[in-house]
Design an enzyme around this catalytic site. Structure first.
Site, PDB file in Angstrom:
ATOM      1  N   TYR A 115       0.823  -1.220   0.000  1.00 28.78           N
ATOM      2  CA  TYR A 115       0.000   0.000   0.000  1.00 28.78           C
ATOM      3  C   TYR A 115       0.857   1.270   0.000  1.00 28.78           C
ATOM      4  O   TYR A 115       0.464   2.278   0.569  1.00 28.78           O
ATOM      5  CB  TYR A 115      -0.967   0.040   1.197  1.00 28.78           C
ATOM      6  N   HIS A 116       2.015   1.224  -0.660  1.00 28.23           N
ATOM      7  CA  HIS A 116       2.898   2.395  -0.684  1.00 28.23           C
ATOM      8  C   HIS A 116       3.202   2.888  -2.102  1.00 28.23           C
ATOM      9  O   HIS A 116       4.358   3.119  -2.449  1.00 28.23           O
ATOM     10  CB  HIS A 116       4.225   2.062   0.026  1.00 28.23           C
ATOM     11  N   PRO A 117       2.189   3.070  -2.961  1.00 31.73           N
ATOM     12  CA  PRO A 117       2.486   3.558  -4.308  1.00 31.73           C
ATOM     13  C   PRO A 117       2.986   5.003  -4.250  1.00 31.73           C
ATOM     14  O   PRO A 117       2.449   5.823  -3.498  1.00 31.73           O
ATOM     15  CB  PRO A 117       1.144   3.463  -5.034  1.00 31.73           C
TER      16      PRO A 117
END
Length: 531
Positions: free
Chosen positions: A468-470
């Site tokens: 969840y770290h784009p």
């Protein structure tokens, strides 16, 4: 309706809420914040443990990646928040800020003024730490940061197992030394989640010069020549245009921001023409350079009910809810992802190249393997901190209602696979140390399979997923692939900036919420002329 504002902020997420709060401090500035999702009224948002229930469902956009060709052609759920507060309303609340060298690298990549010594004051300005203080920590900021009052016994056993393996105890991952194992600090205040919607926006909502619109699907940014002059959006099918007298500020995140820019005619010219979109500015870097952490989970089944899985049973769930409602304590005050570590796949690396998240439960998130019914489990997740693989965000069509085409291109670089496999090996080693092993009945998959380099590679390809770290899809810099300059202004355009995780030149070696808040803090100063 044709209403005018000084600043229009597109996206009420981690960064957008910070900017709306700061820019509306000037009572003569008219500020409009547009958010596609709803208000953050869902009770799960405010309970720390609620994170596990929000990795799918109505508070997200429901995105899936393209088939990942280096990960067995799997389509991986790609969670992006669709609610006021954005990622800070649904994330796992882990508070880490990266290594100082991450920010110094940004300067080398063309983002002058963003070195660690330049941005440290903004990290501190945002931080309201209830335990740590001194030159590395802020104590009065809007973002509440605290220690868990009672970490689970298995989380403490994880930290002890790390020490038994030679990974030192570290009480502060955001201090002068990042390496080590410990209990994470969380964006939790008084046993409730502290999102930027809560910490920043809520106190500002009473200001008459701040206008917040939820359920607003932005269709395009309006341009007059090369100047952004307004925003067209729809609420329940009704279209509105709002005018921006000073600036349009895009804070829609690393997936939403490039999508909106391309719909508005800013991006790779050829790609826009394919979708019959008039090119306002040919910027080849929009939607390129996508970077994310590829997390790989190992799950173990426990001998007894020593993790949060026991609260899946109705009577335990009821008891936990009652304890939280009456005494503001108990399991609901935990974020499940209680402990972690920063360590080395390569002992010669200048700083840790792996991060671990320990979950006192199994199957907590959508798409992650669990343990058999009626038993309890734990999960250890690891990822390569500075991946070399690069992905893309592209348009499916010119219709704003269509999801973008997201390809993180996980494991495309062989180094990412190599370091990922080391993370899996170290995870197994931690599980097998004395303090944790006494809780464990069996380790899923690995107890039944011979451990060879091929096994580890196959496991990584099959079980890895987004963390969840784009980031980095509209990167800051001066080269031909950069989208914004170090003042966050889009190259070649006027009256428009981007202020979210998409402007990072490269991925930070940690969770990304705190750095995103920092970007918005600094952006507020740049916009107000306080730089």
């Amino acid at each position: 309706m044709n209403q005018g504002f000084d600043y229009i902020i597109i996206g009420g997420g981690s960064a957008g809420c910070v900017l709306a709060a700061h820019l509306s401090e000037n009572s003569s500035a008219r500020v409009c914040l547009l958010e596609a999702g709803k208000r953050d009224t869902n009770p799960l948002i405010h309970m720390p443990i609620g994170f596990a229930k929000m990795t799918t469902g109505p508070l997200t956009w429901g995105l899936m990646t393209t088939p990942q060709k280096h990960a067995n052609n799997r389509q991986i759920p790609y969670v992006q928040a669709k609610v006021l507060g954005g990622g800070s309303s649904i994330n796992a609340e882990v508070y880490t800020r990266g290594h100082p060298s991450d920010y110094d690298r940004w300067v080398e990549e063309g983002a002058e003024g963003w070195g660690f010594r330049d941005i440290q004051k903004y990290l501190l300005r945002s931080e309201g730490n209830t335990m740590l203080a001194g030159p590395w920590h802020g104590t009065d900021g809007p973002l509440g940061v605290s220690n868990l009052s009672t970490p689970s016994p298995v989380s403490r056993a994880f930290v002890q197992s790390c020490q038994e393996m030679g990974i030192p105890y570290n009480p502060d991952f955001n201090g002068p030394v990042q390496e080590g194992a410990g209990i994470y600090q969380m964006t939790i205040r008084n046993n409730r989640r502290c999102s930027t919607a809560q910490g920043y926006l809520r106190p500002a909502l009473k200001r008459s010069n701040l206008h917040v619109v939820t359920g607003a699907q932005v269709l395009r940014i309006v341009f007059s020549g090369s100047r952004a002059t307004g925003v067209e959006y729809a609420v329940r099918g009704d279209r509105h245009i709002v005018q921006a007298d000073q600036e349009v500020i895009v804070t829609s995140g690393a997936i939403g921001t490039p999508k909106l820019l391309m719909l508005s005619g800013i991006g790779p010219g050829e790609h826009l023409r394919q979708h019959n979109i008039r090119v306002v500015r040919d910027l080849p870097g929009v939607g390129q350079n996508l970077q994310d952490h590829f997390g790989i989970d190992i799950v173990a089944e426990l001998k007894r009910h020593d993790s949060f899985n026991k609260y899946n049973q109705m009577h335990w769930m009821f008891w936990a809810g009652l304890q939280y409602a009456m005494f503001n304590s108990g399991p609901v005050t935990s974020n499940v992802v209680e402990a972690g570590a920063f360590w080395y796949a390569d002992r010669n690396a200048p700083c840790p190249d792996l991060q671990f998240h320990f979950l006192a439960g199994a199957g907590a998130e959508a798409g992650v393997s669990s343990v058999s019914k009626g038993t309890s489990g734990i999960t250890l997740n690891s990822y390569t901190l500075r991946p070399k693989s690069r992905g893309t965000v592209k348009l499916q069509s010119s219709d704003p209602a269509d999801a973008p085409v997201v390809d993180p291109n996980f494991l495309a670089d062989p180094d990412d696979l190599r370091i990922s496999c080391e993370g899996v090996k170290i995870s197994l080693d931690i599980f097998r140390q004395h303090s944790l092993s006494k809780y464990i009945q069996k380790i899923n998959f690995f107890d039944a399979n011979t451990e060879t380099p091929e096994t580890f590679q196959a496991y990584a390809r099959q079980h890895g997923r987004t963390s969840y770290h784009p980031t980095c899809t509209c990167k800051m810099g001066r080269d031909t692939m950069s989208v914004v300059d170090p003042e966050l202004r889009i190259h070649g355009l006027d009256g428009i900036r981007i202020c979210d995780s998409s402007v990072m030149p490269s991925l930070i070696g940690s969770n990304t919420n705190a750095p995103t808040v920092m970007i918005a803090e600094r952006a507020a100063d740049l916009i107000r002329g306080n730089a």
